[in-house]
Design an enzyme around this catalytic site. Structure first.
Site, PDB file in Angstrom:
ATOM      1  N   ALA A  27       0.834  -1.207   0.000  1.00 31.52           N
ATOM      2  CA  ALA A  27       0.000   0.000   0.000  1.00 31.52           C
ATOM      3  C   ALA A  27       0.864   1.251   0.000  1.00 31.52           C
ATOM      4  O   ALA A  27       0.582   2.215  -0.727  1.00 31.52           O
ATOM      5  CB  ALA A  27      -0.938  -0.015   1.205  1.00 31.52           C
ATOM      6  N   ASP A  28       1.918   1.265   0.790  1.00 33.04           N
ATOM      7  CA  ASP A  28       2.806   2.431   0.845  1.00 33.04           C
ATOM      8  C   ASP A  28       3.511   2.649  -0.491  1.00 33.04           C
ATOM      9  O   ASP A  28       3.606   3.784  -0.986  1.00 33.04           O
ATOM     10  CB  ASP A  28       3.844   2.245   1.948  1.00 33.04           C
ATOM     11  CG  ASP A  28       3.223   2.004   3.310  1.00 33.04           C
ATOM     12  OD1 ASP A  28       2.608   0.934   3.479  1.00 33.04           O
ATOM     13  OD2 ASP A  28       3.356   2.857   4.189  1.00 33.04           O
ATOM     14  N   LEU A  29       4.014   1.562  -1.068  1.00 34.56           N
ATOM     15  CA  LEU A  29       4.778   1.686  -2.305  1.00 34.56           C
ATOM     16  C   LEU A  29       3.895   2.122  -3.466  1.00 34.56           C
ATOM     17  O   LEU A  29       4.292   2.987  -4.270  1.00 34.56           O
ATOM     18  CB  LEU A  29       5.457   0.349  -2.629  1.00 34.56           C
ATOM     19  CG  LEU A  29       6.534  -0.090  -1.636  1.00 34.56           C
ATOM     20  CD1 LEU A  29       6.988  -1.515  -1.928  1.00 34.56           C
ATOM     21  CD2 LEU A  29       7.726   0.854  -1.679  1.00 34.56           C
TER      22      LEU A  29
END
Length: 257
Positions: A27-29
């Site tokens: 999700a962050d990437l």
């Protein structure tokens, strides 16, 4: 938590097992990737229309968008995809297999590829000639019959031999590498995906973006190593916060920094 809340963990894991966390911060990437795309789009909007843009991104939204075929399967059927381990819900065979010396990822994406693989692998008649395995739709329906037959076939030979077979058949396949094996892979070396940081700053992952359009284009450069702990503390305190040398010395003396 955004990845789990947006369905990433619910569809991952072995069949009948517990939900499984994805190995990296997906999700962050993906949110940062979408952010870069949005910034570029905003810059183009400014160039063409002279207008700015407020960019609004959420981890949940970006993770949800990356569910791709899993989300569409659910939207189409109204049923949440079941956990299938490493297997693909819509394509068979498309999963990992144990071999004589490791594991192989085999991705047979079409019926033509299936026929070519059976021929190149000298598959026995119960694989190559069974009408239940002739089409992808049938292979999905009879996954429970096909997979044990393939597992018995593939475990008999080493991974490298099956890679050669798959390449001859035009079927995507790869060894299941450890992180260390991937970092030292010939492709990683050729693409300069592992580089030495300047000034003895250790070893880093390289930039995956290459733009060799003309001979004058320089390759990605690595001008600075990641900072050591507190390496720039004094510089930041003095140049950005206007702390005097005496103030900084006092912070060090008191153990604040």
């Amino acid at each position: 938590g955004g990845g789990a809340g947006a369905g990433a963990g619910g569809g991952a894991g072995a069949g009948g097992g517990q939900p499984t966390k994805v190995g990296v911060a997906v999700a962050d990437l993906f949110t940062s990737t979408y952010a870069a795309i949005a910034i570029l789009a905003a810059l183009r909007r400014r160039d063409h229309h002279g207008l700015g843009a407020y960019i609004d991104l959420a981890l949940f939204d970006c993770q949800l968008s990356m569910l791709a075929n899993q989300a569409l399967n659910c939207l189409t059927t109204g049923v949440s995809p079941s956990r299938l381990g490493n297997s693909h819900p819509n394509i068979v065979p498309y999963t990992t297999f144990p071999t004589a010396d490791g594991h192989l990822m085999l991705c047979v994406g079409s019926d033509l590829q299936w026929r070519r693989f059976c021929e190149a692998a000298c598959c026995p008649p119960e694989l190559a000639d069974d009408a239940r395995f002739a089409s992808n739709a049938s292979r999905v329906a009879y996954r429970h019959l096909l997979m044990p037959l393939l597992e018995r076939l593939l475990v008999a030979r080493p991974t490298s031999q099956w890679i050669d077979v798959a390449l001859r058949a035009g079927v995507p396949a790869a060894p299941v590498n450890t992180v260390q094996q991937a970092l030292s892979d010939v492709q990683a070396v050729h693409r300069r995906m592992v580089v030495d940081a300047p000034d003895g700053g250790g070893t880093l992952l390289g930039n995956p973006i290459k733009m060799p359009g003309v001979l004058s284009d320089p390759p990605p450069s690595y001008r600075q190593a990641p900072p050591q702990l507190s390496q720039h503390t004094d510089e930041v305190l003095s140049s950005m916060l206007d702390f005097s040398p005496a103030d900084i010395a006092a912070l060090h003396r008191d153990g604040v920094v």
